[in-house]
Motif scaffolding. Structure first.
Motif, short mmCIF file in Angstrom:
data_model
loop_
_atom_site.label_atom_id
_atom_site.label_comp_id
_atom_site.label_asym_id
_atom_site.label_seq_id
_atom_site.Cartn_x
_atom_site.Cartn_y
_atom_site.Cartn_z
N UNK A 1 0.82 -1.20 0.00
CA UNK A 1 0.00 0.00 0.00
C UNK A 1 0.87 1.27 0.00
N UNK A 2 2.08 1.16 0.56
CA UNK A 2 2.96 2.33 0.56
C UNK A 2 3.34 2.73 -0.86
N UNK A 3 3.45 1.75 -1.73
CA UNK A 3 3.77 2.04 -3.13
C UNK A 3 2.67 2.87 -3.77
N UNK A 4 1.43 2.57 -3.44
CA UNK A 4 0.30 3.33 -3.99
C UNK A 4 0.36 4.77 -3.49
N UNK A 5 0.64 4.97 -2.20
CA UNK A 5 0.76 6.33 -1.66
C UNK A 5 1.88 7.09 -2.37
N UNK A 6 2.99 6.40 -2.62
CA UNK A 6 4.12 7.06 -3.30
C UNK A 6 3.80 7.41 -4.74
N UNK A 7 3.06 6.55 -5.42
CA UNK A 7 2.66 6.85 -6.80
C UNK A 7 1.77 8.08 -6.83
N UNK A 8 0.79 8.13 -5.93
CA UNK A 8 -0.08 9.30 -5.87
C UNK A 8 0.71 10.55 -5.48
N UNK A 9 1.66 10.40 -4.54
CA UNK A 9 2.50 11.53 -4.16
C UNK A 9 3.30 12.06 -5.34
N UNK A 10 3.87 11.15 -6.12
CA UNK A 10 4.62 11.56 -7.32
C UNK A 10 3.72 12.29 -8.31
N UNK A 11 2.53 11.77 -8.50
CA UNK A 11 1.57 12.39 -9.43
C UNK A 11 1.23 13.81 -8.99
N UNK A 12 0.96 13.98 -7.70
CA UNK A 12 0.59 15.31 -7.23
C UNK A 12 1.77 16.29 -7.21
N UNK A 13 2.98 15.80 -6.99
CA UNK A 13 4.15 16.67 -7.11
C UNK A 13 4.30 17.13 -8.55
N UNK A 14 4.10 16.22 -9.48
CA UNK A 14 4.18 16.57 -10.90
C UNK A 14 3.13 17.63 -11.25
N UNK A 15 1.91 17.43 -10.79
CA UNK A 15 0.86 18.42 -11.05
C UNK A 15 1.18 19.76 -10.39
N UNK A 16 1.73 19.72 -9.18
CA UNK A 16 2.13 20.96 -8.50
C UNK A 16 3.25 21.67 -9.22
N UNK A 17 4.21 20.90 -9.75
CA UNK A 17 5.30 21.50 -10.52
C UNK A 17 4.78 22.14 -11.80
N UNK A 18 3.81 21.49 -12.43
CA UNK A 18 3.19 22.10 -13.61
C UNK A 18 2.45 23.38 -13.23
N UNK A 19 1.89 23.39 -12.03
CA UNK A 19 1.21 24.60 -11.56
C UNK A 19 2.13 25.78 -11.38
N UNK A 20 3.40 25.52 -11.10
CA UNK A 20 4.38 26.61 -11.02
C UNK A 20 4.57 27.24 -12.39
#
Length: 65
Positions: free
Chosen positions: A1-20
């Motif tokens: 389950x930690x892998x799933x949290x990390x995948x979602x974390x990576x996705x949201x960091x990517x979206x946040x970086x695009x937001x910059x």
């Protein structure tokens, strides 16, 4: 389950970086969700995000206020 949290974390960091870069995307909500995901998935990534020079102050400001 930690892998799933990390995948979602990576996705949201990517979206946040695009937001910059793109004014149409909000940065802060994506980074806050990424911090939430990394807090459950990886202590190392969570620490990296909190210590990041751009994203770290957003999270700390939200947490403090």
């Amino acid at each position: 389950i930690k892998t799933v949290w990390n995948i979602f974390g990576d996705l949201f960091v990517l979206l946040g970086a695009l937001g910059v870069l793109l004014p149409i995307l909000p940065t802060t909500p994506f980074i806050l969700v990424a911090a939430f995901c990394f807090a459950r998935g990886s202590e190392a990534f969570h620490s990296w995000l909190l210590d990041h020079k751009i994203f770290g102050p957003l999270i700390k400001n939200w947490h403090d206020h």
